[in-house]
Design an enzyme around this catalytic site. Structure first.
Site, mmCIF file in Angstrom:
data_model
loop_
_atom_site.group_PDB
_atom_site.id
_atom_site.type_symbol
_atom_site.label_atom_id
_atom_site.label_comp_id
_atom_site.label_asym_id
_atom_site.label_seq_id
_atom_site.Cartn_x
_atom_site.Cartn_y
_atom_site.Cartn_z
ATOM 1 N N ASP A 1 0.829 -1.203 0.000
ATOM 2 C CA ASP A 1 0.000 0.000 0.000
ATOM 3 C C ASP A 1 0.867 1.259 0.000
ATOM 4 O OD1 ASP A 1 -2.441 1.422 0.164
ATOM 5 O OD2 ASP A 1 -2.242 1.600 2.336
ATOM 6 N N HIS B 1 -7.857 10.166 4.902
ATOM 7 C CA HIS B 1 -7.091 9.172 5.644
ATOM 8 C C HIS B 1 -7.264 9.463 7.129
ATOM 9 C CE1 HIS B 1 -4.412 8.496 1.938
ATOM 10 N NE2 HIS B 1 -5.032 7.366 2.192
ATOM 11 N N ASN C 1 -10.039 0.522 1.728
ATOM 12 C CA ASN C 1 -8.934 0.460 2.682
ATOM 13 C C ASN C 1 -9.398 0.846 4.086
ATOM 14 O OD1 ASN C 1 -7.549 0.062 0.293
ATOM 15 N ND2 ASN C 1 -5.935 1.542 0.752
#
Length: 279
Positions: free
Chosen positions: A81, A178, A228
């Site tokens: 990743d 994120h 994710n």
């Protein structure tokens, strides 16, 4: 069983679900992810970020995951990743990863295309699938990712990018972050629909943590095939550790790690169930 990530995501695209890609950093996090997937009878992606390599040996980690995956009763893939360096990607390919992500989102479009195309050519020679990113996600709370600009993906540029690079799946920036959101999430589902119309390869959603469940389901219905997850699992583990330290004067490390694995597995199971998109 260990399988190629592209094959896994093509099935997800065909059948209208998304695969959970859990960021992991230890034996316990890997075991929890695979056990969670087996409990739900769904595939899973084990993802190791380049940023963890100073403390995680990539070759030893790959052998550990491959060994556990071969014994698993469900499909497992091993994914690199957010890699920024070609050297890291080559190391991952040699170590037996099933897919790699080259993140060239900090570059201008032409440079991102040039670098990503080179990575795709190298990886494809080894039979390894490639993820890339166009646009850039902002950094939320509790994240250990690099700070992004928050620029959303342009559908026309996404189509050009995919055509010129030959990547196998694409991370599209549609407003997720994120980490955890600071304020109300602002996810552009119409933008995702437009990208889906312009790009026919599987789409990836970064920033699964903290995103409302109904929004997650809508993104899957609009073509997201891989999601994710990192921060929410990390928070569950850290909270468990805090509780242990607050209630126990002494505890053996082995017991602590077992406790953390037991805590994060249910959290992972809930994500896997959500991403299965079953009514």
């Amino acid at each position: 069983m260990l399988i190629n990530t592209k094959v896994m995501l093509q099935d997800a695209q065909k059948n209208g679900y998304a695969v959970a890609a859990f960021n992991v950093y230890s034996l316990e996090t890997v075991q929890a992810a695979i056990a969670a997937a087996e409990a739900k009878r769904r595939p899973v992606i084990i993802a190791l970020g380049e940023r963890y390599l100073p403390t995680v040996d990539i070759d030893g980690f790959a052998e550990m995951v491959k060994s556990l995956a071969r014994k698993a009763s469900i499909p497992v893939s091993l994914h690199l990743d957010h890699a920024y360096e070609k050297e890291t990607i080559i190391r991952a390919i040699r170590a037996g990863f099933n897919s790699v992500m080259y993140d060239g989102s900090k570059h201008d479009l032409d440079t991102n295309i040039r670098y990503t195309k080179e990575i795709a050519e190298i990886a494809h020679l080894a039979g390894i699938s490639v993820e890339a990113e166009i646009g850039s996600m902002a950094k939320g709370a509790f994240s250990d990712e690099e700070e992004g600009t928050g620029s959303l993906t342009d559908p026309d540029l996404a189509a050009q990018f995919v055509e010129e690079t030959g990547v196998d799946f694409l991370a599209a920036a549609i407003g997720t972050v994120h980490g955890m959101y600071q304020g109300e999430p602002n996810i552009d589902l119409e933008l995702l629909e437009t990208i889906r119309q312009r790009v026919d390869i599987p789409l990836v959603l970064h920033g699964g943590s903290g995103t409302p469940h109904d929004t997650i389901q809508k993104t899957i219905e609009s073509g997201i095939c891989k999601i994710n997850v990192n921060t929410e699992v990390s928070i569950a583990a850290v909270n468990r550790l805090k509780n242990v330290l607050a209630t126990e004067d002494t505890m053996h490390l082995s017991v602590v790690m077992e406790s953390i694995q037991s805590e994060i597995q249910p959290a992972m199971e809930s994500f896997i169930q959500l991403f299965a998109n079953t009514k």
